[in-house]
Design a protein around this motif. Structure first.
Motif, PDB file in Angstrom:
ATOM      1  N   ASP A  64       0.863  -1.183   0.000  1.00  0.00           N
ATOM      2  CA  ASP A  64       0.000   0.000   0.000  1.00  0.00           C
ATOM      3  C   ASP A  64       0.903   1.238   0.000  1.00  0.00           C
ATOM      4  O   ASP A  64       1.222   1.801   1.042  1.00  0.00           O
ATOM      5  CB  ASP A  64      -0.916  -0.003   1.233  1.00  0.00           C
ATOM      6  CG  ASP A  64      -1.998   1.065   1.159  1.00  0.00           C
ATOM      7  OD1 ASP A  64      -1.856   1.987   0.320  1.00  0.00           O
ATOM      8  OD2 ASP A  64      -2.968   0.992   1.933  1.00  0.00           O
ATOM      9  N   PHE A  65       1.326   1.646  -1.187  1.00  0.00           N
ATOM     10  CA  PHE A  65       2.311   2.724  -1.304  1.00  0.00           C
ATOM     11  C   PHE A  65       1.748   4.076  -0.862  1.00  0.00           C
ATOM     12  O   PHE A  65       2.500   4.985  -0.519  1.00  0.00           O
ATOM     13  CB  PHE A  65       2.840   2.791  -2.737  1.00  0.00           C
ATOM     14  CG  PHE A  65       3.617   1.563  -3.140  1.00  0.00           C
ATOM     15  CD1 PHE A  65       4.867   1.318  -2.592  1.00  0.00           C
ATOM     16  CD2 PHE A  65       3.085   0.650  -4.027  1.00  0.00           C
ATOM     17  CE1 PHE A  65       5.592   0.187  -2.938  1.00  0.00           C
ATOM     18  CE2 PHE A  65       3.799  -0.490  -4.382  1.00  0.00           C
ATOM     19  CZ  PHE A  65       5.048  -0.729  -3.835  1.00  0.00           C
ATOM     20  N   LYS A  66       0.426   4.189  -0.868  1.00  0.00           N
ATOM     21  CA  LYS A  66      -0.194   5.434  -0.407  1.00  0.00           C
ATOM     22  C   LYS A  66       0.089   5.642   1.080  1.00  0.00           C
ATOM     23  O   LYS A  66       0.436   6.751   1.519  1.00  0.00           O
ATOM     24  CB  LYS A  66      -1.697   5.389  -0.662  1.00  0.00           C
ATOM     25  CG  LYS A  66      -2.396   6.725  -0.429  1.00  0.00           C
ATOM     26  CD  LYS A  66      -3.839   6.656  -0.871  1.00  0.00           C
ATOM     27  CE  LYS A  66      -4.535   8.007  -0.687  1.00  0.00           C
ATOM     28  NZ  LYS A  66      -5.940   7.972  -1.136  1.00  0.00           N
ATOM     29  N   VAL A  67      -0.028   4.573   1.863  1.00  0.00           N
ATOM     30  CA  VAL A  67       0.250   4.650   3.301  1.00  0.00           C
ATOM     31  C   VAL A  67       1.725   4.964   3.541  1.00  0.00           C
ATOM     32  O   VAL A  67       2.065   5.825   4.356  1.00  0.00           O
ATOM     33  CB  VAL A  67      -0.132   3.337   4.010  1.00  0.00           C
ATOM     34  CG1 VAL A  67       0.360   3.324   5.461  1.00  0.00           C
ATOM     35  CG2 VAL A  67      -1.644   3.145   3.985  1.00  0.00           C
ATOM     36  N   HIS A  68       2.600   4.277   2.826  1.00  0.00           N
ATOM     37  CA  HIS A  68       4.041   4.535   2.981  1.00  0.00           C
ATOM     38  C   HIS A  68       4.379   5.970   2.585  1.00  0.00           C
ATOM     39  O   HIS A  68       5.226   6.617   3.205  1.00  0.00           O
ATOM     40  CB  HIS A  68       4.852   3.550   2.135  1.00  0.00           C
ATOM     41  CG  HIS A  68       4.672   2.122   2.534  1.00  0.00           C
ATOM     42  ND1 HIS A  68       4.850   1.686   3.820  1.00  0.00           N
ATOM     43  CD2 HIS A  68       4.302   1.034   1.811  1.00  0.00           C
ATOM     44  CE1 HIS A  68       4.623   0.377   3.879  1.00  0.00           C
ATOM     45  NE2 HIS A  68       4.277  -0.036   2.677  1.00  0.00           N
ATOM     46  N   GLY A  69       3.692   6.471   1.548  1.00  0.00           N
ATOM     47  CA  GLY A  69       3.914   7.850   1.121  1.00  0.00           C
ATOM     48  C   GLY A  69       3.488   8.847   2.186  1.00  0.00           C
ATOM     49  O   GLY A  69       4.184   9.832   2.443  1.00  0.00           O
ATOM     50  N   ILE A  70       2.353   8.573   2.834  1.00  0.00           N
ATOM     51  CA  ILE A  70       1.865   9.457   3.903  1.00  0.00           C
ATOM     52  C   ILE A  70       2.834   9.455   5.079  1.00  0.00           C
ATOM     53  O   ILE A  70       3.163  10.511   5.629  1.00  0.00           O
ATOM     54  CB  ILE A  70       0.453   9.029   4.357  1.00  0.00           C
ATOM     55  CG1 ILE A  70      -0.569   9.286   3.236  1.00  0.00           C
ATOM     56  CG2 ILE A  70       0.042   9.769   5.625  1.00  0.00           C
ATOM     57  CD1 ILE A  70      -1.939   8.703   3.511  1.00  0.00           C
ATOM     58  N   ILE A  71       3.318   8.273   5.447  1.00  0.00           N
ATOM     59  CA  ILE A  71       4.265   8.184   6.564  1.00  0.00           C
ATOM     60  C   ILE A  71       5.589   8.867   6.191  1.00  0.00           C
ATOM     61  O   ILE A  71       6.200   9.552   7.015  1.00  0.00           O
ATOM     62  CB  ILE A  71       4.495   6.715   6.974  1.00  0.00           C
ATOM     63  CG1 ILE A  71       3.204   6.140   7.580  1.00  0.00           C
ATOM     64  CG2 ILE A  71       5.644   6.601   7.984  1.00  0.00           C
ATOM     65  CD1 ILE A  71       3.279   4.676   7.962  1.00  0.00           C
ATOM     66  N   PHE A  72       6.013   8.709   4.938  1.00  0.00           N
ATOM     67  CA  PHE A  72       7.233   9.372   4.462  1.00  0.00           C
ATOM     68  C   PHE A  72       7.086  10.891   4.553  1.00  0.00           C
ATOM     69  O   PHE A  72       7.988  11.585   5.043  1.00  0.00           O
ATOM     70  CB  PHE A  72       7.515   8.954   3.017  1.00  0.00           C
ATOM     71  CG  PHE A  72       8.698   9.645   2.399  1.00  0.00           C
ATOM     72  CD1 PHE A  72       9.991   9.342   2.804  1.00  0.00           C
ATOM     73  CD2 PHE A  72       8.519  10.599   1.395  1.00  0.00           C
ATOM     74  CE1 PHE A  72      11.088   9.978   2.239  1.00  0.00           C
ATOM     75  CE2 PHE A  72       9.612  11.241   0.825  1.00  0.00           C
ATOM     76  CZ  PHE A  72      10.887  10.927   1.242  1.00  0.00           C
ATOM     77  N   CYS A  73       5.933  11.406   4.129  1.00  0.00           N
ATOM     78  CA  CYS A  73       5.671  12.847   4.229  1.00  0.00           C
ATOM     79  C   CYS A  73       5.653  13.304   5.684  1.00  0.00           C
ATOM     80  O   CYS A  73       6.118  14.406   6.005  1.00  0.00           O
ATOM     81  CB  CYS A  73       4.334  13.194   3.566  1.00  0.00           C
ATOM     82  SG  CYS A  73       4.329  13.013   1.782  1.00  0.00           S
ATOM     83  N   THR A  74       5.117  12.452   6.546  1.00  0.00           N
ATOM     84  CA  THR A  74       5.073  12.768   7.977  1.00  0.00           C
ATOM     85  C   THR A  74       6.477  12.900   8.550  1.00  0.00           C
ATOM     86  O   THR A  74       6.775  13.841   9.294  1.00  0.00           O
ATOM     87  CB  THR A  74       4.299  11.675   8.746  1.00  0.00           C
ATOM     88  OG1 THR A  74       2.957  11.603   8.253  1.00  0.00           O
ATOM     89  CG2 THR A  74       4.273  11.966  10.241  1.00  0.00           C
TER      90      THR A  74
END
Length: 309
Positions: A64-74
């Motif tokens: 789920d790259f969307k979740v990883h992207g959100i955490i990366f942005c965080t």
């Protein structure tokens, strides 16, 4: 003979240069609160998969790259927030945190600002790539982190509430993303909010004089020491009530149930220590509460693994 002296001078120069670079590197890590970001990243992944993510398989979660992207942005936003907070608190930190300030002095402030801009732009760029809603989420997050450092950190009570809210903001985002709304999650959020609030107030107790000197109106330098102690003890008492509610009414199980039961004794110990506390005791209480949050993350991880098996 001269060549030997030149070799020694070259080695001394290289060693000093290496030490300077290492100092710059650690200065940047401390300025960006890199180690705090690592802990929050770990907590985000654990809570996202084992608390908010109720139905998704581990395979689907991994891809789920969307979740990883959100955490990366965080993570980038947290690093950027740490840098801008350090920029505004630089004079205060010279007195309150001399060791950290000494290491950070190896880097000019303008380079911290460049890093802040780069991290912010990358974070918003990735967020925009994910979705416009995620972009708005992080614009709000980064604005309030800047506004907290610039203005809100000096306002009584607002400073504590804003700091804790910003710490929990990414977790709230994940809760909304997965639409995980339950009594258990709500009570756990209150529990964590109150512990972080206690930590922030106790931390202010340790920097009371410095805060007052530089115009930071905090609970300890506005109220008396006795009143501040009473406020912290009252919050700890509420934490105990929330813990008992979690144990008795939400069906919490596994290692998390042990965590909240043992937490009652930890909170009682903190209350006892704060009744007649010295500066050393406040430092001890601060570290106990911080450590107990880490224990909670590990307990959630173990409970989640136990439940998935």
């Amino acid at each position: 003979m001269n060549s030997e002296k030149e070799n020694i001078r070259d080695k001394d120069f290289m060693s000093k240069s290496l030490l300077y670079r290492i100092s710059q590197f650690f200065g940047f890590l401390l300025g960006a609160r890199f180690f705090v970001a690592i802990l929050l990243t770990f907590a985000l992944y654990v809570s996202t998969y084992f608390l908010f993510n109720q139905d998704e398989t581990f395979r689907n979660f991994v891809f789920d790259f969307k979740v990883h992207g959100i955490i990366f942005c965080t993570v980038l936003s947290i690093l950027a927030g740490g840098i801008i907070n350090q920029f505004y608190d630089v004079e205060k930190d010279h007195i309150a945190k001399p060791f950290r300030s000494r290491i950070q002095s190896f880097i000019k402030q303008k380079y911290f600002l460049y890093a802040y801009l780069v991290l912010t732009l990358i974070s918003l760029g990735v967020a925009a790539f994910i979705s416009h809603r995620v972009l708005v989420f992080f614009i709000v997050y980064q604005f309030f982190m800047w506004f907290y450092s610039h203005k809100l950190s000096r306002i009584l009570i607002i400073n504590n509430l804003t700091f804790v809210s910003l710490t929990l903001y990414p977790f709230f985002g994940m809760m909304v993303y997965y639409e995980t709304f339950s009594k258990k999650v709500f009570l756990m959020a209150i529990f964590l909010f109150l512990i972080l609030l206690c930590i922030d107030i106790v931390k202010d107790m340790l920097t009371k004089t410095v805060d007052k000197t530089f115009g930071y109106v905090t609970i300890p330098n506005y109220f008396s020491s006795k009143t501040t102690n009473t406020i912290v003890i009252s919050i700890l008492t509420v934490i105990m009530a929330v813990s008992m509610k979690l144990i008795n009414k939400t069906g919490i199980s596994g290692y998390m149930s042990y965590y909240f039961v043992l937490g009652l004794f930890v909170i009682i110990m903190c209350i006892y220590l704060l009744i007649n506390s010295s500066r050393q005791i406040k430092v001890l209480v601060l570290n106990i509460l911080r450590f107990w949050i880490l224990v909670g993350i590990v307990a959630m991880l173990l409970t989640g693994i136990q439940g998935k098996l």
